[in-house]
Enzyme design. Structure first.
Site, mmCIF file in Angstrom:
data_model
loop_
_atom_site.group_PDB
_atom_site.id
_atom_site.type_symbol
_atom_site.label_atom_id
_atom_site.label_comp_id
_atom_site.label_asym_id
_atom_site.label_seq_id
_atom_site.Cartn_x
_atom_site.Cartn_y
_atom_site.Cartn_z
ATOM 1 C CE1 TYR A 199 -4.038 1.996 0.209
ATOM 2 C CE2 TYR A 199 -2.759 3.288 1.772
ATOM 3 C CZ TYR A 199 -3.854 3.150 0.950
ATOM 4 O OH TYR A 199 -4.773 4.162 0.866
ATOM 5 C CB SER A 219 -7.201 2.371 -2.834
ATOM 6 O OG SER A 219 -7.703 3.672 -2.758
#
Length: 733
Positions: A490, A571
């Site tokens: 991430y 994301s």
């Protein structure tokens, strides 16, 4: 990579390019030939989506382990799961899922030992298409305000139920996003944060129409108060700031009911202002503001964006705040609202551990959670002095859902790890030496955790910084480079990637011989504010270097090989994956980018994208543009065979995942990158070296979060089937 495990030749659908669309960034001309894909409702975009779905389906049909993966994931996830109980009034509440229920169900009990009853079941209210986005029980446990999504967006409509007879009241509050409900202690109503109503054209919303994606729908958030039994138009406007339309608010009512706090943010960064109003000083209470246009008399307690501040507890006007002011790993401080110039440390800053959270419990105690080398540690401390009273053992993993009020001596929390599905612990702080008692434990059928092990390693990144990484695999694997490997990342927004359990991951480990790796790269908050800052703005390249270094470590130490390595992220993690295959296509066999931010020059123009500028910067500033253009996935797709001595070097098998109703990371990011990759790498060459598939799994009638259980199973099945095919992982029973 130089070869493909996919044998079926692909015929990519033609996608129109509009070469007339060119933007000028400080004298640099940047073409945007797929700008038209930014309109999700055009017939041409819909045709693009359907063509890509057909292409992806044809590739997934080649994945021969797909049916077996789906069955095993379904079997593994079919176990009861219970949320951490919380108290309001004389009642207890918790969420529960029997196994394959589409959404979690909210239960109510007279006490934690009593038989639970269903209070709210989203599976009946909206047929399981979405879960509760908001739930807030009044202090007397007579009412619950709850929010359901509007269509398939993150907009929420708030309703109110009277708990005793389960009657849904007429109260209906619209145009709410990123807001909870905060009851006043008289239980006459609650505060919340709506946006101004949109016009009729914008209000049109259904499962077949995507909500508007421009930022105008998410400007000028307000703080309002709703009295039960009244129309939303009669709500009290408590606070707004029309001169700063990008501000967004988080609010809270203190445990004593005396103060309303507003935390004011201008981005997703870790800085906020703090304003407050003493509700007891309002001459006629909130009732006196009915029909008035003036705002509540807020005191601007902290009016600079110099740090983050969150109230933990208060005794009248004396507050304890969790803050990173002059403390990158956070600390607890005490200050009197009436004497705001004097701040004293309650728990000072630690150089080694990050103070993540604190709860006031058992009258005069604090339950604090530290993060130590990406493992949670719980401590009980004295509220007045901050001195250590007890350390509560929890194991190597994550502690979440700490639910306790200041008057509660019994606290509950949930422990999870890579190999622990979930244990809810109960702890009585009145005991001289508090002991943990298992309140509820989740058990996965046919899963024996003793077959696997978790190791944490530390590897050097490109600049020498030591990066931690968890490696999960069967016990005693040979480090001969033969193992299929999934590398997940991430690296942004101060978000920590903690050890967590995944039923689908167990299928990867148990039946596909896989290894799972989780590096805690910079940009997250695993080592405090400095770790975050080292991976944002002009230092964003550190994030990609860390992830690439993780891959190189795994290969050089025999865990896997480039032909066996797949990367995955969602994301901001989708941005990570897409950037890394641009920069190092030789290193990976498979890449899966889920709902990624791919157009770094225009992300701020859509829905809440402007909030991300604190981490990324903004292309409208020349300095920011100069670093964004260097890594923006959309603008850095290259033909690797033209830049390498290996003329067969190609991109890894790539699956871009998107949701057509995603109004967090709008799907145009994925659409434009996919069209660009297919054009540059495949459709413009008669005999392209790019044999690995470049596809998109597009979920129709879906949003960023809250998908039903079976939809999640279908998505993760396709991900692991694609990964298994790309890295040639064989199924074993």
């Amino acid at each position: 990579m130089t070869s493909s495990t996919f044998s079926k030749p692909l015929h990519y659908p033609p996608v129109r390019r509009d070469d007339s669309v060119v933007d000028d960034y400080f004298g640099v001309k940047i073409p945007d030939p797929y700008r038209w894909l930014e309109d999700p409702d055009s017939e041409e975009t819909k045709e693009f989506v359907q063509n890509q779905i057909k292409l992806a389906d044809s590739v997934l049909e080649e994945c021969d382990s797909r049916d077996k993966i789906k069955k095993k994931i379904t079997d593994f996830i079919n176990f009861p799961r219970c949320g951490v109980p919380f108290k309001r009034g004389d009642k207890c509440f918790h969420f529960y899922n029997s196994g394959l229920q589409a959404q979690n169900v909210l239960h109510i009990q007279d006490d934690v030992e009593a038989k639970p009853e269903v209070l709210l079941d989203p599976n009946l209210i909206v047929n399981g298409k979405a879960g509760l986005h908001v739930h807030s029980v009044s202090e007397d446990a007579k009412y619950i305000a709850y929010g359901l999504p509007l269509g398939l967006t993150e907009w929420v409509t708030i309703k109110v139920m009277r708990i005793e007879d389960r009657e849904i009241l007429p109260d209906t509050l619209s145009w709410v996003k990123f807001s909870g409900c905060y009851w006043t202690h008289d239980c006459k109503g609650f505060f919340y944060c709506p946006y101004p109503p949109r016009n009729e054209a914008q209000e049109e919303d259904s499962e077949t129409k995507t909500s508007t994606f421009d930022t105008s729908s998410s400007l000028n958030q307000t703080v309002s108060y709703h009295f039960l039994g009244t129309d939303q138009s009669e709500d009290i406007l408590c606070w707004r700031d029309l001169e700063n339309p990008l501000q967004h608010f988080k609010i809270d009512v203190t445990a004593d009911g005396k103060y309303l706090l507003i935390y004011i943010h201008v981005s997703s960064g870790v800085m906020n202002k703090v304003y407050y109003v003493d509700l007891t000083t309002l001459p006629n209470g909130l009732e006196g503001y009915r029909g008035r246009e003036d705002l509540l008399p807020f005191v601007k307690f902290i009016d600079d964006y110099d740090a983050t501040y969150t109230a933990v507890a208060n005794d009248d006007s004396v507050f304890i705040f969790l803050t990173n002011k002059d403390a990158p790993n956070n600390k607890l401080v005490r200050v009197d609202l009436n004497n705001p110039d004097i701040w004293t440390d309650v728990i000072p800053h630690s150089e080694k551990e990050v103070l993540e959270s604190a709860n006031a419990v058992n009258g005069n105690q604090l339950l604090v959670r530290y993060l130590s080398d990406v493992k949670h540690v719980l401590e009980v401390r004295d509220l007045e002095s901050g001195s250590l009273l007890h350390r509560i053992p929890s194991g190597i993993g994550s502690v979440g859902g700490v639910n306790a009020r200041r008057e509660d001596s019994v606290v509950f929390f949930k422990f999870t790890s890579f190999l622990t599905p979930g244990i809810i612990y109960q702890c009585d702080l009145k005991d001289a030496v508090p002991q943990l008692k298992i309140f509820q434990e989740s058990v996965v059928p046919e899963f024996d955790r003793s077959e696997f092990e978790v190791n944490q390693v530390f590897f050097p990144s490109k600049d020498g910084t030591k990066i931690p990484m968890f490696i999960v695999a069967r016990k005693g694997i040979s480090l001969d480079g033969s193992h299929p490997c999934e590398l997940h990342g991430y690296g942004g927004f101060n978000i920590n990637l903690m050890p967590n359990f995944s039923a689908s991951r167990i299928v990867w480990l148990k039946h596909l011989g896989g290894v799972f790796c989780l590096p805690n790269i910079r940009g997250g908050g695993e080592y405090g504010d400095e770790w975050h800052k080292a991976g944002m703005l002009d230092k964003k390249q550190n994030v990609f270097d860390d992830f690439i270094s993780a891959a190189e470590f795994l290969i050089s130490n025999g865990y896997t090989a480039p032909t066996k390595l797949g990367i995955e992220g969602g994301s901001n993690g989708g941005l990570l994956v897409a950037t890394c295959i641009n920069q190092r296509p030789d290193l990976f066999a498979c890449a899966m980018a889920n709902c990624g931010v791919m157009d770094m020059l225009r992300f701020h123009k859509f829905t809440m994208g402007y909030l991300w500028t604190a981490d990324y910067g903004c292309s409208e500033k020349e300095e920011d543009f100069n670093w964004l253009i260097k890594y923006s996935p959309l603008h850095n797709v290259r033909r690797p065979w033209e830049e390498s001595e290996n003329k067969q070097l190609q991109y890894p098998a790539t699956m871009i995942l998107a949701a057509d109703h995603d109004d967090r990371v709008v799907p145009l990011h994925s659409f434009k990158l996919l069209a660009t990759m297919q054009y540059l790498l495949c459709t413009t060459l008669e005999d392209s070296p790019q044999k690995n598939p470049l596809i998109a799994r597009i979920e129709c009638k879906a949003s960023h979060f809250g998908r039903a259980t079976m939809l999640q199973i279908e998505e993760v099945t396709d991900r692991y089937a694609f990964l298994a095919k790309a890295v040639n992982a064989s199924w074993t029973d």
